[in-house]
Design a protein around this motif. Structure first.
Motif, PDB file in Angstrom:
ATOM      1  N   ASP A  36       0.833  -1.210   0.000  1.00 27.28           N
ATOM      2  CA  ASP A  36       0.000   0.000   0.000  1.00 27.28           C
ATOM      3  C   ASP A  36       0.870   1.263   0.000  1.00 27.28           C
ATOM      4  O   ASP A  36       0.572   2.233  -0.693  1.00 27.28           O
ATOM      5  CB  ASP A  36      -0.934   0.021   1.215  1.00 27.28           C
ATOM      6  CG  ASP A  36      -2.055  -1.000   1.119  1.00 27.28           C
ATOM      7  OD1 ASP A  36      -2.293  -1.553   0.017  1.00 27.28           O
ATOM      8  OD2 ASP A  36      -2.698  -1.257   2.156  1.00 27.28           O
ATOM      9  N   ALA A  39       2.404   1.633  -3.436  1.00 26.31           N
ATOM     10  CA  ALA A  39       1.382   2.126  -4.375  1.00 26.31           C
ATOM     11  C   ALA A  39       1.205   3.627  -4.224  1.00 26.31           C
ATOM     12  O   ALA A  39       1.046   4.351  -5.222  1.00 26.31           O
ATOM     13  CB  ALA A  39       0.061   1.388  -4.141  1.00 26.31           C
ATOM     14  N   ASP A  40       1.254   4.134  -3.001  1.00 28.84           N
ATOM     15  CA  ASP A  40       1.122   5.581  -2.782  1.00 28.84           C
ATOM     16  C   ASP A  40       2.359   6.340  -3.264  1.00 28.84           C
ATOM     17  O   ASP A  40       2.237   7.466  -3.749  1.00 28.84           O
ATOM     18  CB  ASP A  40       0.844   5.879  -1.310  1.00 28.84           C
ATOM     19  CG  ASP A  40      -0.538   5.416  -0.891  1.00 28.84           C
ATOM     20  OD1 ASP A  40      -1.440   5.385  -1.746  1.00 28.84           O
ATOM     21  OD2 ASP A  40      -0.711   5.078   0.294  1.00 28.84           O
ATOM     22  N   VAL A  42       4.228   5.356  -5.830  1.00 26.23           N
ATOM     23  CA  VAL A  42       4.086   5.305  -7.287  1.00 26.23           C
ATOM     24  C   VAL A  42       3.001   6.269  -7.760  1.00 26.23           C
ATOM     25  O   VAL A  42       3.154   6.947  -8.776  1.00 26.23           O
ATOM     26  CB  VAL A  42       3.777   3.863  -7.741  1.00 26.23           C
ATOM     27  CG1 VAL A  42       3.384   3.804  -9.211  1.00 26.23           C
ATOM     28  CG2 VAL A  42       4.964   2.948  -7.464  1.00 26.23           C
ATOM     29  N   GLY A  43       1.914   6.363  -7.013  1.00 21.17           N
ATOM     30  CA  GLY A  43       0.799   7.206  -7.403  1.00 21.17           C
ATOM     31  C   GLY A  43       0.983   8.683  -7.117  1.00 21.17           C
ATOM     32  O   GLY A  43       0.292   9.524  -7.698  1.00 21.17           O
ATOM     33  N   PHE A 114       2.734  -2.589  -9.610  1.00 18.63           N
ATOM     34  CA  PHE A 114       2.660  -1.156  -9.343  1.00 18.63           C
ATOM     35  C   PHE A 114       2.727  -0.300 -10.623  1.00 18.63           C
ATOM     36  O   PHE A 114       3.582   0.585 -10.740  1.00 18.63           O
ATOM     37  CB  PHE A 114       3.750  -0.715  -8.349  1.00 18.63           C
ATOM     38  CG  PHE A 114       3.747  -1.505  -7.071  1.00 18.63           C
ATOM     39  CD1 PHE A 114       2.742  -1.327  -6.139  1.00 18.63           C
ATOM     40  CD2 PHE A 114       4.734  -2.439  -6.815  1.00 18.63           C
ATOM     41  CE1 PHE A 114       2.725  -2.058  -4.960  1.00 18.63           C
ATOM     42  CE2 PHE A 114       4.730  -3.182  -5.636  1.00 18.63           C
ATOM     43  CZ  PHE A 114       3.710  -2.989  -4.709  1.00 18.63           C
ATOM     44  N   GLU A 116       2.329   2.627 -12.946  1.00 18.65           N
ATOM     45  CA  GLU A 116       2.243   4.040 -12.575  1.00 18.65           C
ATOM     46  C   GLU A 116       0.900   4.675 -12.916  1.00 18.65           C
ATOM     47  O   GLU A 116       0.310   5.355 -12.082  1.00 18.65           O
ATOM     48  CB  GLU A 116       3.372   4.825 -13.236  1.00 18.65           C
ATOM     49  CG  GLU A 116       4.731   4.522 -12.634  1.00 18.65           C
ATOM     50  CD  GLU A 116       5.843   5.340 -13.247  1.00 18.65           C
ATOM     51  OE1 GLU A 116       5.607   6.530 -13.551  1.00 18.65           O
ATOM     52  OE2 GLU A 116       6.945   4.810 -13.408  1.00 18.65           O
ATOM     53  N   ALA A 118      -2.112   3.522 -13.351  1.00 22.65           N
ATOM     54  CA  ALA A 118      -3.235   3.055 -12.525  1.00 22.65           C
ATOM     55  C   ALA A 118      -3.155   3.636 -11.118  1.00 22.65           C
ATOM     56  O   ALA A 118      -4.162   4.103 -10.571  1.00 22.65           O
ATOM     57  CB  ALA A 118      -3.243   1.526 -12.465  1.00 22.65           C
ATOM     58  N   TRP A 119      -1.973   3.623 -10.522  1.00 21.03           N
ATOM     59  CA  TRP A 119      -1.842   4.119  -9.152  1.00 21.03           C
ATOM     60  C   TRP A 119      -1.928   5.637  -9.089  1.00 21.03           C
ATOM     61  O   TRP A 119      -2.391   6.194  -8.099  1.00 21.03           O
ATOM     62  CB  TRP A 119      -0.572   3.587  -8.485  1.00 21.03           C
ATOM     63  CG  TRP A 119      -0.748   2.136  -8.165  1.00 21.03           C
ATOM     64  CD1 TRP A 119      -0.089   1.089  -8.730  1.00 21.03           C
ATOM     65  CD2 TRP A 119      -1.697   1.566  -7.262  1.00 21.03           C
ATOM     66  NE1 TRP A 119      -0.563  -0.099  -8.219  1.00 21.03           N
ATOM     67  CE2 TRP A 119      -1.553   0.165  -7.313  1.00 21.03           C
ATOM     68  CE3 TRP A 119      -2.665   2.097  -6.402  1.00 21.03           C
ATOM     69  CZ2 TRP A 119      -2.318  -0.705  -6.536  1.00 21.03           C
ATOM     70  CZ3 TRP A 119      -3.434   1.226  -5.640  1.00 21.03           C
ATOM     71  CH2 TRP A 119      -3.253  -0.148  -5.712  1.00 21.03           C
ATOM     72  N   GLN A 120      -1.512   6.316 -10.162  1.00 20.98           N
ATOM     73  CA  GLN A 120      -1.657   7.769 -10.188  1.00 20.98           C
ATOM     74  C   GLN A 120      -3.136   8.155 -10.241  1.00 20.98           C
ATOM     75  O   GLN A 120      -3.550   9.092  -9.557  1.00 20.98           O
ATOM     76  CB  GLN A 120      -0.882   8.363 -11.374  1.00 20.98           C
ATOM     77  CG  GLN A 120       0.611   8.323 -11.124  1.00 20.98           C
ATOM     78  CD  GLN A 120       1.438   8.660 -12.345  1.00 20.98           C
ATOM     79  OE1 GLN A 120       0.951   8.717 -13.468  1.00 20.98           O
ATOM     80  NE2 GLN A 120       2.729   8.865 -12.125  1.00 20.98           N
ATOM     81  N   GLN A 122      -5.608   6.354  -9.038  1.00 27.62           N
ATOM     82  CA  GLN A 122      -6.129   5.998  -7.716  1.00 27.62           C
ATOM     83  C   GLN A 122      -5.758   7.063  -6.686  1.00 27.62           C
ATOM     84  O   GLN A 122      -6.586   7.496  -5.892  1.00 27.62           O
ATOM     85  CB  GLN A 122      -5.571   4.634  -7.299  1.00 27.62           C
ATOM     86  CG  GLN A 122      -6.064   4.117  -5.984  1.00 27.62           C
ATOM     87  CD  GLN A 122      -7.478   3.583  -6.077  1.00 27.62           C
ATOM     88  OE1 GLN A 122      -8.006   3.321  -7.157  1.00 27.62           O
ATOM     89  NE2 GLN A 122      -8.112   3.413  -4.947  1.00 27.62           N
ATOM     90  N   TYR A 123      -4.503   7.498  -6.699  1.00 27.39           N
ATOM     91  CA  TYR A 123      -4.024   8.503  -5.751  1.00 27.39           C
ATOM     92  C   TYR A 123      -4.783   9.811  -5.939  1.00 27.39           C
ATOM     93  O   TYR A 123      -5.216  10.438  -4.973  1.00 27.39           O
ATOM     94  CB  TYR A 123      -2.517   8.718  -5.946  1.00 27.39           C
ATOM     95  CG  TYR A 123      -1.863   9.531  -4.852  1.00 27.39           C
ATOM     96  CD1 TYR A 123      -1.228   8.909  -3.791  1.00 27.39           C
ATOM     97  CD2 TYR A 123      -1.875  10.920  -4.878  1.00 27.39           C
ATOM     98  CE1 TYR A 123      -0.620   9.648  -2.783  1.00 27.39           C
ATOM     99  CE2 TYR A 123      -1.269  11.664  -3.880  1.00 27.39           C
ATOM    100  CZ  TYR A 123      -0.645  11.017  -2.837  1.00 27.39           C
ATOM    101  OH  TYR A 123      -0.054  11.755  -1.841  1.00 27.39           O
TER     102      TYR A 123
END
Length: 143
Positions: A36, A39-40, A42-43, A114, A116, A118-120, A122-123
């Motif tokens: 988690d 992921a943050d 990366v995002g 991870f 980038e 997708a996590w961006q 989400q963030y």
């Protein structure tokens, strides 16, 4: 503990290819709480959040727990610290930021972990306080 890095925008260096243990890095990175946090990272819009931002994004974890997870990830060569020199710090703002190492990014890309974009997304979808938005947009030390 980790030795302090040396330069103006100080950062701890990546482990050399011979020292980077991909198996250990994957083990440490795939723990749910550490995943988690990654992921943050990366995002994050700048790819280098502070503990304050990670704490906001991970309410079940205390800032001390986040620091322990970051230390574990740093020991495994997954993240590195970027920090401002004492004279370059902004008052009441973080001075340390965490980003993926080049070795970790390459390992995650090779294994489809991870992503980038997708996590961006989400963030960015998380509603943030004005304080977190201010910290999110503040300059980072040179890497």
């Amino acid at each position: 503990m980790h030795p302090p890095a040396e330069a103006v925008g100080r950062d701890s260096t990546d482990a050399t290819d011979e020292e980077f243990d991909t198996w250990r890095a994957l083990q440490r990175a795939t723990d749910k709480k550490r995943a988690d946090i990654i992921a943050d990272i990366v995002g994050h819009p700048q790819g280098a959040p502070s503990v304050e931002e990670l704490d906001y994004m991970n309410p079940p974890l205390s800032s001390d727990a986040i620091r322990r997870h970051l230390n574990t990830l740093q020991d495994a060569g997954v993240v590195r610290v970027r920090e401002f020199e004492p004279g370059n710090r902004l008052r009441n703002f973080p001075y340390q930021f965490f980003e993926l190492t080049d070795n970790a990014r390459e390992l995650f890309d090779q294994n489809g972990l991870f992503p980038e974009a997708a996590w961006q997304r989400q963030y960015e979808a998380v509603e943030k306080t004005s304080r977190i938005r201010d910290v999110e947009t503040m300059p980072r030390p040179d890497g």
